[in-house]
Design a protein around this motif. Structure first.
Motif, PDB file in Angstrom:
ATOM      1  N   ASP A 180       0.761  13.990  -5.227  1.00  0.00           N
ATOM      2  CA  ASP A 180       0.562  15.258  -4.096  1.00  0.00           C
ATOM      3  C   ASP A 180       1.039  14.004  -2.318  1.00  0.00           C
ATOM      4  O   ASP A 180       1.210  14.264  -1.437  1.00  0.00           O
ATOM      5  CB  ASP A 180      -0.308  16.385  -4.179  1.00  0.00           C
ATOM      6  N   ILE A 181       0.357  13.021  -2.896  1.00  0.00           N
ATOM      7  CA  ILE A 181       0.260  11.600  -1.712  1.00  0.00           C
ATOM      8  C   ILE A 181       1.646  11.377  -0.847  1.00  0.00           C
ATOM      9  O   ILE A 181       1.399  12.368   0.836  1.00  0.00           O
ATOM     10  CB  ILE A 181      -1.102  10.901  -2.042  1.00  0.00           C
ATOM     11  N   PRO A 182       2.331  10.949  -1.114  1.00  0.00           N
ATOM     12  CA  PRO A 182       3.969  11.059  -0.531  1.00  0.00           C
ATOM     13  C   PRO A 182       4.040  11.752   0.139  1.00  0.00           C
ATOM     14  O   PRO A 182       4.571  11.568   1.583  1.00  0.00           O
ATOM     15  CB  PRO A 182       4.346  10.886  -1.850  1.00  0.00           C
ATOM     16  N   ASN A 183       4.377  13.310  -0.364  1.00  0.00           N
ATOM     17  CA  ASN A 183       4.515  14.338   0.669  1.00  0.00           C
ATOM     18  C   ASN A 183       3.596  14.396   1.380  1.00  0.00           C
ATOM     19  O   ASN A 183       4.450  14.824   2.846  1.00  0.00           O
ATOM     20  CB  ASN A 183       4.298  15.692  -0.524  1.00  0.00           C
ATOM     21  N   LEU A 184       2.489  14.592   1.422  1.00  0.00           N
ATOM     22  CA  LEU A 184       1.782  14.478   3.235  1.00  0.00           C
ATOM     23  C   LEU A 184       1.752  13.161   3.535  1.00  0.00           C
ATOM     24  O   LEU A 184       1.938  13.177   4.931  1.00  0.00           O
ATOM     25  CB  LEU A 184       0.666  14.461   1.927  1.00  0.00           C
ATOM     26  N   LEU A 185       2.064  11.833   3.584  1.00  0.00           N
ATOM     27  CA  LEU A 185       2.254  11.495   4.233  1.00  0.00           C
ATOM     28  C   LEU A 185       4.046  10.714   5.201  1.00  0.00           C
ATOM     29  O   LEU A 185       4.590  10.595   5.442  1.00  0.00           O
ATOM     30  CB  LEU A 185       2.519   9.424   3.502  1.00  0.00           C
ATOM     31  N   SER A 186       5.144  11.693   3.781  1.00  0.00           N
ATOM     32  CA  SER A 186       5.737  11.714   4.497  1.00  0.00           C
ATOM     33  C   SER A 186       6.433  12.653   5.708  1.00  0.00           C
ATOM     34  O   SER A 186       7.167  13.253   7.047  1.00  0.00           O
ATOM     35  CB  SER A 186       7.106  12.849   3.825  1.00  0.00           C
ATOM     36  N   LEU A 187       4.973  14.122   5.584  1.00  0.00           N
ATOM     37  CA  LEU A 187       5.064  14.730   6.768  1.00  0.00           C
ATOM     38  C   LEU A 187       4.472  14.217   8.157  1.00  0.00           C
ATOM     39  O   LEU A 187       4.300  14.941   9.057  1.00  0.00           O
ATOM     40  CB  LEU A 187       3.917  15.617   6.174  1.00  0.00           C
ATOM     41  N   GLY A 188       3.785  13.093   8.249  1.00  0.00           N
ATOM     42  CA  GLY A 188       3.388  12.216   9.264  1.00  0.00           C
ATOM     43  C   GLY A 188       2.111  11.773   9.333  1.00  0.00           C
ATOM     44  O   GLY A 188       1.604  11.536  10.221  1.00  0.00           O
ATOM     45  N   VAL A 189       1.371  12.227   8.504  1.00  0.00           N
ATOM     46  CA  VAL A 189      -0.383  11.967   8.131  1.00  0.00           C
ATOM     47  C   VAL A 189       0.547  10.096   7.879  1.00  0.00           C
ATOM     48  O   VAL A 189       0.528  10.059   7.060  1.00  0.00           O
ATOM     49  CB  VAL A 189      -0.348  12.535   6.752  1.00  0.00           C
ATOM     50  N   TYR A 190      -1.432   9.601   8.708  1.00  0.00           N
ATOM     51  CA  TYR A 190      -1.139   8.506   8.352  1.00  0.00           C
ATOM     52  C   TYR A 190      -1.866   7.632   7.348  1.00  0.00           C
ATOM     53  O   TYR A 190      -1.786   6.247   6.613  1.00  0.00           O
ATOM     54  CB  TYR A 190      -1.347   7.624   9.625  1.00  0.00           C
ATOM     55  N   ALA A 191      -3.106   8.368   6.580  1.00  0.00           N
ATOM     56  CA  ALA A 191      -3.460   7.924   5.389  1.00  0.00           C
ATOM     57  C   ALA A 191      -3.780   9.599   5.113  1.00  0.00           C
ATOM     58  O   ALA A 191      -4.048  10.031   5.389  1.00  0.00           O
ATOM     59  CB  ALA A 191      -3.977   7.338   5.530  1.00  0.00           C
ATOM     60  N   VAL A 192      -4.521   8.817   3.538  1.00  0.00           N
ATOM     61  CA  VAL A 192      -4.967   9.747   2.392  1.00  0.00           C
ATOM     62  C   VAL A 192      -5.927   9.328   1.700  1.00  0.00           C
ATOM     63  O   VAL A 192      -5.637   8.441   1.189  1.00  0.00           O
ATOM     64  CB  VAL A 192      -4.035  10.448   1.183  1.00  0.00           C
ATOM     65  N   TYR A 193      -7.545   9.792   2.116  1.00  0.00           N
ATOM     66  CA  TYR A 193      -8.803   9.369   1.272  1.00  0.00           C
ATOM     67  C   TYR A 193      -8.898  10.064   0.310  1.00  0.00           C
ATOM     68  O   TYR A 193      -9.098  11.120   0.662  1.00  0.00           O
ATOM     69  CB  TYR A 193      -9.667   8.611   2.375  1.00  0.00           C
ATOM     70  N   GLY A 194      -9.576   9.634  -0.857  1.00  0.00           N
ATOM     71  CA  GLY A 194      -9.977  10.231  -1.862  1.00  0.00           C
ATOM     72  C   GLY A 194     -11.344  10.167  -1.757  1.00  0.00           C
ATOM     73  O   GLY A 194     -12.250   8.893  -1.340  1.00  0.00           O
ATOM     74  N   PRO A 195     -12.164  10.536  -2.893  1.00  0.00           N
ATOM     75  CA  PRO A 195     -13.500  10.020  -2.987  1.00  0.00           C
ATOM     76  C   PRO A 195     -13.344   8.529  -3.786  1.00  0.00           C
ATOM     77  O   PRO A 195     -12.919   8.126  -4.455  1.00  0.00           O
ATOM     78  CB  PRO A 195     -13.839  10.792  -4.476  1.00  0.00           C
ATOM     79  N   GLY A 196     -14.644   7.700  -2.690  1.00  0.00           N
ATOM     80  CA  GLY A 196     -15.671   6.525  -3.197  1.00  0.00           C
ATOM     81  C   GLY A 196     -14.390   5.678  -1.832  1.00  0.00           C
ATOM     82  O   GLY A 196     -15.143   4.917  -2.010  1.00  0.00           O
ATOM     83  N   THR A 197     -14.347   6.191  -1.597  1.00  0.00           N
ATOM     84  CA  THR A 197     -13.869   5.567  -0.255  1.00  0.00           C
ATOM     85  C   THR A 197     -14.706   5.179   0.495  1.00  0.00           C
ATOM     86  O   THR A 197     -15.120   5.760   1.613  1.00  0.00           O
ATOM     87  CB  THR A 197     -12.472   6.576   1.177  1.00  0.00           C
ATOM     88  N   ASN A 198     -13.952   4.000   0.893  1.00  0.00           N
ATOM     89  CA  ASN A 198     -14.786   3.189   2.290  1.00  0.00           C
ATOM     90  C   ASN A 198     -15.630   3.372   3.731  1.00  0.00           C
ATOM     91  O   ASN A 198     -13.934   3.791   4.054  1.00  0.00           O
ATOM     92  CB  ASN A 198     -15.191   1.347   1.896  1.00  0.00           C
ATOM     93  N   THR A 199     -15.672   3.940   3.851  1.00  0.00           N
ATOM     94  CA  THR A 199     -15.455   4.194   5.929  1.00  0.00           C
ATOM     95  C   THR A 199     -15.331   3.546   6.673  1.00  0.00           C
ATOM     96  O   THR A 199     -14.560   3.298   7.646  1.00  0.00           O
ATOM     97  CB  THR A 199     -17.247   4.751   6.389  1.00  0.00           C
TER      98      THR A 199
END
Lengths: 135, 337
Positions: free
Chosen positions: A100-119
């Motif tokens: 699903d991530i490419p679709n969200l990015l194509s909407l103009g979202v600049y990043a998608v973070y999942g669990p465990g992402t370093n703040t």
């Protein structure tokens, strides 16, 4: 003194029951010197766009655990655009399946973070996203 | 970012207003021009301050007040309500977590309510440096009521008293004994006292202790009216006493989460506005506030001017002499100015 403090809205659209991840991110951004507006659970896309407008934020972070991201994210992006906030940068965090991530990015979202992402990654990306080119 | 247009702000363009608030908050040079252009259109709004210790329920009360105040007035022209919610900035990172909107979710969707969260950015009096300028912008944008919620305040955060017309101090049961109530500070600035969480044990005792404290204060002085005005050295104390009867701060017990008791608080807010206007204190408060603003602005401007033209080498030399005890700091100032 004209230094600009980065303002971030952390919002939880939809019907998620808990917001631990959103609070962890909010706290990390605060410690990085940003002003973080947190609006609590169960926000509609209208409420999020209105809060972003009133608070004049540079960045909106959407936390979604419910699986409804494919419906909620386009709705939020559309409301932001209607409110004249196309220049506001948006990131998404939560449980987002990889396909699903490419679709969200194509909407103009600049990043998608999942669990465990370093703040620290989230913080650096915000600095990069809000860096205005000298024109 | 272009300068927001003052005409757009006066015509209710919310995005222009929001961008202008940011420009003012960041002290952008253009914002001074904007504030000057809008200043003639201010002086209409009723400024209501909400203060009290952290966790007493200030934001929840603001939510209820705004929701209920919108139902007052003429049905065709219900009052427009703006809310400025101030929370503290971290002294270490400079960042802030602004969470007052969480308690104000009921107000979303009403286009005549505008909520803006504000970080204190190092100011210590319970407000931020630019809160007064925020009031100027919102007042000129046509908001009839501007509710200002301070940082969770203890005993010394009383800046709100010189900014707002009507100050509500929010208390809750179990925060301390009656000596806390007699201590100097935040209770002295209250026009209306609200004991929230009245469904918890001890609320009646808290309210009673506060009433006793207020009665003591009244028997010792001629009344609490103009209490934070008469202390101003620039205003002769005799003129602070209006001909009308004194205002006795009422004590309300409420349950803000349920809205219980809120209507009575609103009636007292409106009664206080009528009292201020009828007694001439409204204008007097305004005059005192503008005098302070002007003096503060002159102070800041003079310091800036001096910093721009000071001779850094001379300054370092004089400082070195002070460190060696050749002159006192007072003598050094005479040499430098």
């Amino acid at each position: 003194m004209t230094e600009k403090t980065i303002r971030v809205l952390i919002a939880k659209p939809g019907l998620d029951g808990h917001d631990r991840g959103a609070k962890v991110v909010a706290r990390a951004l605060r410690d990085a010197g940003m002003e973080v507006i947190y609006t609590g659970l169960r926000q509609t896309p209208d409420m999020i766009a209105e809060a972003a407008l009133q608070e004049d934020v540079d960045v909106v972070g959407l936390s979604i655990l419910s699986g409804a991201h494919n419906a909620l994210v386009p709705a939020v992006m559309e409301k932001l655009r209607q409110s004249g906030l196309s220049d506001v940068k948006v990131f998404v965090g939560g449980i987002i399946p990889k396909p699903d991530i490419p679709n969200l990015l194509s909407l103009g979202v600049y990043a998608v973070y999942g669990p465990g992402t370093n703040t620290q990654t989230v913080i650096e990306d915000i600095h990069q996203a809000t860096h205005k080119p000298t024109d | 970012m272009p300068i927001p247009d003052p005409i757009a702000i006066r015509h209710g363009d919310r995005l222009a207003l929001s961008r202008a608030l940011t420009a003012v908050e960041n002290n952008q040079p253009e914002s001074r021009e904007l504030l000057s252009a809008l200043f003639p259109f201010t002086g209409q709004a009723h400024l209501i301050g909400i203060t009290g210790a952290p966790g007493t329920g200030k934001s929840t009360l603001v939510n209820q007040l705004a929701k209920n105040l919108r139902r007052e007035g003429h049905p065709d022209h219900p009052p427009q309500v703006a809310i400025i919610a101030v929370d503290p900035s971290s002294p270490f990172s400079g960042g802030a977590l602004l969470g007052d909107r969480i308690r104000m979710a009921d107000l979303a969707g009403d286009e005549s309510i505008f909520i803006r969260s504000m970080a204190s950015r190092g100011a210590l009096g319970g407000l931020a440096h630019s809160t007064a300028s925020f009031v100027t912008l919102l007042d000129s944008a046509g908001f009839d009521l501007i509710i200002i919620e301070t940082v969770g305040a203890g005993q010394a955060e009383v800046d709100i008293a010189s900014l707002a017309h009507t100050v509500l101090v929010v208390e809750a049961p179990g925060l301390g004994d009656d000596i806390q109530a007699i201590k100097a500070g935040i209770l002295e600035i209250a026009d209306i006292i609200v004991v929230n969480k009245a469904d918890r044990p001890g609320a009646d005792n808290t309210a009673r202790a506060l009433r006793v404290m207020l009665e003591m204060a009244q028997s010792q002085t001629s009344g609490p009216q103009g209490k934070h005005i008469s202390k101003d050295p620039c205003v002769p104390s005799t003129s602070a006493k209006p001909a009308t009867a004194a205002w006795d701060p009422p004590v309300h017990t409420i349950v803000a989460t349920e809205g219980k008791g809120v209507q009575a608080v609103i009636e007292d807010i409106q009664r206080h506005a009528r009292y201020l206007k009828g007694s001439g204190l409204w204008r007097q408060k305004e005059a005192t506030r503008l005098r302070r603003d002007l003096e503060a602005l002159i102070r800041d401007t003079l310091v800036n001017q001096w910093q721009q033209r000071r001779d850094q080498d001379q300054f370092e030399q004089v400082l070195a002499d002070v460190i060696q005890r050749k002159y006192s700091p007072v003598e050094a100032v005479e040499k430098l100015l």
